[in-house]
Enzyme design. Structure first.
Site, short mmCIF file in Angstrom:
data_model
loop_
_atom_site.label_atom_id
_atom_site.label_comp_id
_atom_site.label_asym_id
_atom_site.label_seq_id
_atom_site.Cartn_x
_atom_site.Cartn_y
_atom_site.Cartn_z
N ASP A 51 0.85 -1.19 0.00
CA ASP A 51 0.00 0.00 0.00
C ASP A 51 0.89 1.24 0.00
O ASP A 51 1.98 1.23 0.57
CB ASP A 51 -0.89 0.04 1.25
CG ASP A 51 -1.92 -1.09 1.26
OD1 ASP A 51 -2.32 -1.52 0.16
OD2 ASP A 51 -2.30 -1.53 2.35
N ASP B 50 0.94 7.81 8.15
CA ASP B 50 1.34 6.42 8.43
C ASP B 50 2.71 6.41 9.09
O ASP B 50 2.95 5.70 10.08
CB ASP B 50 1.44 5.60 7.13
CG ASP B 50 0.10 5.29 6.50
OD1 ASP B 50 -0.82 4.91 7.23
OD2 ASP B 50 -0.02 5.40 5.26
N GLU C 80 2.60 -2.83 10.39
CA GLU C 80 2.21 -2.91 8.99
C GLU C 80 3.12 -2.02 8.12
O GLU C 80 3.23 -2.24 6.92
CB GLU C 80 0.75 -2.45 8.89
CG GLU C 80 0.08 -2.85 7.61
CD GLU C 80 -1.28 -2.21 7.48
OE1 GLU C 80 -2.13 -2.41 8.36
OE2 GLU C 80 -1.49 -1.49 6.50
N GLU C 81 3.75 -1.06 8.76
CA GLU C 81 4.60 -0.13 8.00
C GLU C 81 6.06 -0.59 7.90
O GLU C 81 6.88 0.10 7.29
CB GLU C 81 4.54 1.27 8.63
CG GLU C 81 3.15 1.87 8.68
CD GLU C 81 2.48 1.97 7.31
OE1 GLU C 81 3.20 2.21 6.32
OE2 GLU C 81 1.26 1.78 7.23
N ASP D 274 -1.16 -1.89 13.52
CA ASP D 274 -1.45 -1.13 12.31
C ASP D 274 -1.49 0.33 12.77
O ASP D 274 -2.49 0.78 13.36
CB ASP D 274 -2.80 -1.55 11.72
CG ASP D 274 -3.15 -0.72 10.48
OD1 ASP D 274 -2.37 0.19 10.13
OD2 ASP D 274 -4.20 -0.98 9.87
N LEU E 19 -1.80 3.28 11.40
CA LEU E 19 -2.82 4.21 10.91
C LEU E 19 -3.75 3.47 9.97
O LEU E 19 -3.46 3.33 8.78
CB LEU E 19 -2.12 5.40 10.23
CG LEU E 19 -2.85 6.74 10.25
CD1 LEU E 19 -3.99 6.82 9.27
CD2 LEU E 19 -3.36 7.12 11.67
N ASP E 20 -4.83 2.97 10.52
CA ASP E 20 -5.81 2.24 9.72
C ASP E 20 -6.76 3.24 9.05
O ASP E 20 -7.23 4.18 9.69
CB ASP E 20 -6.62 1.31 10.63
CG ASP E 20 -7.75 0.66 9.87
OD1 ASP E 20 -7.46 -0.16 8.98
OD2 ASP E 20 -8.92 0.99 10.13
N GLU F 245 -4.67 -6.60 12.01
CA GLU F 245 -6.06 -6.15 11.98
C GLU F 245 -7.03 -7.23 12.46
O GLU F 245 -7.83 -7.01 13.37
CB GLU F 245 -6.43 -5.68 10.56
CG GLU F 245 -5.64 -4.44 10.16
CD GLU F 245 -5.73 -4.08 8.69
OE1 GLU F 245 -5.94 -2.89 8.38
OE2 GLU F 245 -5.57 -4.97 7.83
#
Ligand code: AFP
Length: 331
Positions: A62, A68, A90-91, A109, A111-112, A276
């Site tokens: 993404d 983020d 996630e980053e 995560d 910044l969802d 998530e």
């Protein structure tokens, strides 16, 4: 009288060392949530273009937004002071090793819902706290710890940055909701819960043509309303931020669906198992609901990779069971 988060955590977690470590880590995540909420509150000013794409793609492919990256850094900075052995995000492509004596593994995560940043819509931070099992402080061993099934989680929760900054949390003893009031998170008057079934569903309908026939059949029956097989009129909501949809479901009930579909890279859905699905599933089960990939309860699934995707269906128990029944039908 309102109960502060600190008091709530002390009552639930002060019994032993690992509980105290979880408490400190949750409070440190609260500190980072304040930094993220503050940044969002000025997003759009000349020096605060947090919805801008920066750099390339994150570990999931993404595009990374400025927020983020800010959120990821804010979390690392705060949890680094606490007994966290390794941080998975996630980053980030790999594990970030922090405290060699730390007893916890934290998966986040940061910044969802990042595509909603510039739309002034709710976004959030999702976290999962697992026990460290590895004795050796080495990446491969700590990676294996991040791949524990979700049923091993010690705590999970999510912050929502919306009209209020809020937190929905479980430490394995039910579920509780807090809002940021001044500098403290305070327990809300209403508490998150899940009734047995509902008349709301949340799904990105624009993908209908890509779903398997069983998923299409289930949603079609919702759309058929009172005259159809479910004999019930349904309402539909889709925020595009998992945290906002989850919040609404804990408030009003409903079922959330991000099933697998036949687009490239969506054969296992879109959402990530450890960042998530696991934390949301822990909350959902603690609230009396159900979360599965359409077949198997999420919390029983052994992750194979830190960025693994998974179909995610969660919400009111009977609604999710009904979806699973449809899912098991031969097309
Ligand atoms: P972003 O953080 O990239 O905006 O993704 C948000 C998300 O992971 C989750 O919060 C939403 O439920 C889902 O993706 C929305 O996906 P679609 O854009 O495919 O509807």
């Amino acid at each position: 009288m309102s109960v502060s988060l600190t008091h709530y955590l002390s009552q639930n977690l002060d019994q032993d060392e690992i509980g105290k470590a979880v408490k400190d880590t949750v409070l440190s995540l609260c500190n980072s949530s304040k930094i993220i909420a503050q940044a969002l509150s000025v997003n759009g000013l000349t020096d605060a273009q947090f919805g801008d794409q920066i750099g390339g793609l994150n570990a999931d492919g993404d595009s990374q937004k400025a927020l983020d990256v800010l959120a990821d850094k804010a979390i690392i900075q705060e949890i680094s002071n606490y007994p966290v052995a390794a941080y998975f995000s996630e980053e980030q492509d790999e594990a970030l090793l922090l405290d060699k004596n730390g007893s916890l593994i934290v998966c986040v995560d940061p910044l969802d819902g990042s595509s909603n940043i510039d739309n002034n819509l709710s976004v959030g931070t999702i976290f999962s706290i697992l026990p460290r099992q590895a004795e050796l402080f080495e990446p491969d061993y700590l990676m294996a710890d991040a791949l524990q099934p979700g049923k091993n989680q010690l705590a999970s929760g999510f912050f929502v940055y919306g009209p209020q900054t809020s937190l929905i949390l479980t430490t394995g003893n039910g579920i509780a909701g807090f809002i940021l009031s001044g500098d403290d998170f305070v327990q809300m008057e209403w508490q998150p819960s899940l009734q047995e079934s509902s008349d709301q569903f949340a799904i990105n309908m624009s993908n209908m043509r890509h779903w398997a026939p069983q998923a299409r059949d289930y949603i079609q029956k919702c759309l058929d309303g009172l005259e159809g097989a479910f004999a019930r009129n349904y309402n539909m909501r889709w925020c595009g931020s998992l945290v906002a949809d989850a919040w609404r479901i804990f408030r009003q009930g409903g079922i959330f669906l991000y099933p697998e579909d036949n687009r490239q890279n969506y054969h296992a859905g879109r959402l990530r198992l450890i960042y998530e699905a696991n934390p949301i599933a822990f909350l959902v089960e603690q609230a009396g609901g159900r979360a599965s990939d359409g077949k198997t309860p999420i919390l029983q699934i052994k992750p194979q990779a830190i960025h693994q995707r998974i179909p995610l269906i969660f919400g009111c128990r009977k609604d999710v069971l009904n979806y699973e029944l449809h899912h098991s039908n031969k097309p």
